[in-house]
Each structure stands twice: as structure tokens, then as C-alpha cells.
Design a protein around this motif. Structure first.
Motif, PDB file in Angstrom:
ATOM      1  N   UNK A  43      15.938  41.159  40.762  1.00  0.00           N
ATOM      2  CA  UNK A  43      17.390  41.168  40.603  1.00  0.00           C
ATOM      3  C   UNK A  43      17.865  39.756  40.271  1.00  0.00           C
ATOM      4  N   UNK A  44      19.159  39.644  40.029  1.00  0.00           N
ATOM      5  CA  UNK A  44      19.760  38.347  39.718  1.00  0.00           C
ATOM      6  C   UNK A  44      20.716  37.889  40.820  1.00  0.00           C
ATOM      7  N   UNK A  45      20.760  36.575  41.005  1.00  0.00           N
ATOM      8  CA  UNK A  45      21.792  35.952  41.822  1.00  0.00           C
ATOM      9  C   UNK A  45      22.505  34.948  40.925  1.00  0.00           C
ATOM     10  N   UNK A  46      23.796  35.145  40.751  1.00  0.00           N
ATOM     11  CA  UNK A  46      24.561  34.372  39.777  1.00  0.00           C
ATOM     12  C   UNK A  46      25.588  33.497  40.484  1.00  0.00           C
ATOM     13  N   UNK A  56      17.571  43.698  33.661  1.00  0.00           N
ATOM     14  CA  UNK A  56      17.990  43.417  35.033  1.00  0.00           C
ATOM     15  C   UNK A  56      19.298  44.142  35.344  1.00  0.00           C
ATOM     16  N   UNK A  57      19.462  44.625  36.566  1.00  0.00           N
ATOM     17  CA  UNK A  57      20.738  45.258  36.935  1.00  0.00           C
ATOM     18  C   UNK A  57      21.856  44.222  36.966  1.00  0.00           C
ATOM     19  N   UNK A 105      22.378  45.045  47.585  1.00  0.00           N
ATOM     20  CA  UNK A 105      21.810  43.732  47.260  1.00  0.00           C
ATOM     21  C   UNK A 105      20.358  43.869  46.808  1.00  0.00           C
ATOM     22  N   UNK A 106      19.575  44.677  47.517  1.00  0.00           N
ATOM     23  CA  UNK A 106      18.165  44.868  47.169  1.00  0.00           C
ATOM     24  C   UNK A 106      17.998  45.561  45.824  1.00  0.00           C
ATOM     25  N   UNK A 107      18.968  46.362  45.439  1.00  0.00           N
ATOM     26  CA  UNK A 107      18.907  47.089  44.169  1.00  0.00           C
ATOM     27  C   UNK A 107      19.477  46.300  42.998  1.00  0.00           C
TER      28      UNK A 107
END
Length: 372
Positions: free
Chosen positions: A30-33, A88-89, A104-106
Motif C-alpha cells: 500500500x501507499x502512505x502519502x 496500488x490502491x 489501512x491494511x488494504x
């Protein structure tokens, strides 16, 4: 003997199950922006006192149901488009009420906040916004939630396997250093302010690495002196060269910083995404890229400028796909797509999931009250 044998089998079974949850959590990538209004997907909607808002029509007119969704554009952000192309979601806003550990995990999380900067003092006149340090603090809280959900080892695996985007800096100039109401404008000169800014960014990137960020991209600045707001505030209507030179100085210093960190920090893949040249060329030669207007916003209040945000009484241009800028500050969906594609091409991004095709560009809805 048989009883001991059964006990050993049960113990092996329990350890296998625990091992599945701890080491084999089947965590998605996943991404953290982390960012400002160019990446915000709705955090400021929930900051009730923030003056940096994209909560009115016609924001979001070419996205989903056409209603405002927190993006400061008519459509997608650059991070949306790059993430889509990588399979990526799209991470939801941190302040979205539906956010949970499972979400968050998804999908990851987007902490970006309109008006936010690398520096804590930037954008203070917006009243509420998340600076980068605040966004990192919120990320630390997210990590605690996930550790409590799946355990430390699985959480470490999840966060180290994620992708990270850091995209801030323009507000630190436009809504701080270049405004005489801020003390930074008389405390520093151009060179020392860029040093102060990139020194702060260095500390923040090191902190993110300490928190598990291994694959990270820092977005550079575009020619911010050419956004419609900067043009209309000049006497000539031309780009503000001082602001553009500051953007180039920041990009040069930040590129070196990211390259240095990539060699210093263990197991890190840090990249600097610089699209200044292509955006500058689009603005200088819009027809070359299929645009017709690169100096004024699609959404404006007629001859009354600058109207800092797009509002329901604003008039929209006839064809939004032909405008580089959506409002006084922010690019249109079409311009964001061009910027994203340039970065994808430059870095050869590969999909993390080959089974899903990237989301298509949105079909433009009919424009209400078109400009003649």
C-alpha cells in the motif's frame, strides 16, 4: 508417550498458526502519502477551521460522482495517477471517519493537508493544516494501531514493504518565505532559507526511515512562479522569476539530499521526482501538449481575480482538458496526468500487481456556465 506426542502435535499446530499471523500476514503493498494540497484527498474537509478548503463545487467535477471529495482539482492528483499505474490502491484521508485498521491494511493512508509545509510555521494563516512533522506524528499513531492489530513483526513487514510519497515545499515559499508577514521572510535570504528547508526535510526523511519507510519518493517543485496566482499578482502578468529560481534551488538541493540518503540509509530506495522541465515546457508551449491555456485558471470568477478558490458562482472554461490550471494554485486533471506520466517514464515504475489495469482517465462532465 502417546499423550506427549499429541501435545507436541498441538504445540506445532499452534506455532504454525501463530507463525501465519506473525510472519505470513499476506500484507498488501500500500501507499502512505505525505503532502500538501497537491496530494490532499480530503483531510482538510474534516479540519473545520481550516481556510484551505476544496469542499465547494466545482472541485471534483470530473472525479467519481462529480461532487467535491477534498481534492484541490477537477479530477485526480499526481499521486492518484502514479499509484493507479503501479496497481496500488488509493489511500483514503487519515481523517476519513471510515478509516479502520482493516482499511489501512488494504489501502494505506494519505496524510496530505492543503496549506501544509515542510516547516511547522508555514501556512499558519490557514489556521488549521497538517505540517509534515504533524503528518509523521499521525503516521506513528497509525503504526501503533497496526502493531496492536497484527503484532510487531507483521507490522514491521507491512510498513517496510509499503511505498511512500513525500510531496511538499511550495507552500514553504508561496505561503511563508515570499510573504513579508512571516518572520522567515526577513530572517533568511534565498540561499539560507533553502538550506533551512532542506535541512529540516533531511531530518524528516531520516525519521521516516527509522519508522520503516524503505521505498520512498520525494516530489520536486514545479515552476511555482508561473501558477495563475503568481502571474496575476505581478504587474506584467508574466511568471515570477524569483519564485521559479527558488523552486530550482530547492530541487537541486533536495535531489542531492535524497541521493545522499539513498546511499547512507540501509535497505533504502529513495528517489527524487523532478518534473520541473516538462511542466515549464507545457506552460511555455501548451499547444505542443494539446493544451490551449497555460496562464489562467479554468475555474475563475470572471474578471475578478484572484479568486483564491473555485466557488459555485465561478465560471468554468469550455473544455477543462485544454487548461493546464484548474484554479489559481492547482493543475487540472489533464496536467496532473501529464506530470505523472513523465515521472512514470523517467523512473520506469513497475506494477506491484500485474492483474489489474490502471484506472482510466475520467470522462469530463459537461461544463456548467461555460466561458464564452
Amino acid at each position: 508417550m502417546k499423550l506427549n506426542h499429541m501435545r507436541r502435535l498441538v504445540l506445532v499446530l499452534v506455532m504454525t498458526i501463530l507463525g501465519f499471523w506473525i510472519e505470513g500476514c499476506h500484507c498488501k503493498i500500500v501507499q502512505f502519502i505525505f503532502g500538501d494540497s497537491l496530494s490532499d484527498v480530503g483531510n482538510n474537509r474534516y479540519l473545520s477551521r481550516s481556510l484551505a478548503q476544496a469542499s465547494l463545487p466545482w472541485y471534483g467535477i470530473d472525479f467519481g460522482n462529480g461532487l467535491p471529495n477534498g481534492r484541490f482539482s477537477n479530477g485526480r492528483t499526481v499521486a492518484d495517477i502514479i499509484g493507479d499505474n503501479m496497481g496500488l490502491p488509493r489511500p483514503p484521508a487519515f481523517l476519513d471517519p471510515s478509516l479502520s485498521e482493516d482499511v489501512i491494511l488494504e489501502n494505506g493512508v494519505n496524510y496530505a493537508s492543503g496549506g501544509g509545509g515542510i516547516l511547522n510555521e508555514t501556512g499558519s494563516y490557514f489556521i488549521q493544516r497538517f505540517s509534515l512533522y504533524k503528518q509523521i506524528e499521525l503516521f506513528q499513531g497509525t503504526q501503533e494501531l497496526i502493531r496492536n492489530k497484527i503484532g510487531k513483526e507483521a507490522a514491521d513487514e507491512f510498513f517496510q514493504g509499503a511505498r511512500y510519497v513525500v510531496a511538499l515545499g511550495s507552500n514553504d515559499f508561496i505561503n511563508n518565505y515570499l510573504m513579508p508577514v512571516y518572520s522567515d521572510s526577513w530572517t533568511y535570504n534565498d540561499d539560507t532559507f533553502v538550506q533551512y528547508l532542506t535541512g529540516t526535510l533531511q531530518d524528516q526523511l531520516k525519521l521516516l526511515h527509522k519508522l520503516g519507510a524503505r521505498q520512498l519518493m520525494v516530489f520536486g517543485l514545479g515552476p511555482m512562479g508561473c501558477i495563475p496566482l503568481q502571474r496575476v499578482l505581478s504587474t506584467s502578468g508574466n511568471c515570477q522569476e524569483k519564485a521559479n529560481k527558488l523552486a530550482l534551488s530547492f530541487n537541486k538541493a533536495s535531489s542531492k539530499l535524497v541521493d545522499d540518503l539513498a546511499t547512507q540509509l540501509p535497505n533504502s530506495s529513495y528517489k527524487f521526482g523532478d518534473a520541473y522541465d516538462v511542466v515549464d515546457d507545457v506552460i511555455s508551449n501548451p499547444s505542443k501538449y494539446g493544451f490551449e491555456n497555460s496562464d489562467s485558471p479554468c475555474c475563475s470568477f470572471g474578471n475578478i481575480r484572484p479568486a483564491l478558490t473555485c466557488i459555485p458562482a465561478s465560471r468554468l472554461c469550455k473544455d477543462r482538458s485544454k487548461y493546464v490550471f484548474w484554479d489559481e494554485y492547482h493543475p487540472s486533471d489533464s496536467a496532473n496526468e501529464l506530470i505523472a506520466n513523465e515521472l512514470i517514464k523517467k523512473f520506469g515504475f513497475v506494477r506491484v500487481d500485474q492483474t489489474n489495469a490502471p484506472s482510466p482517465a475520467p470522462a469530463l462532465a459537461p461544463a456548467p456556465s461555460p466561458e464564452d
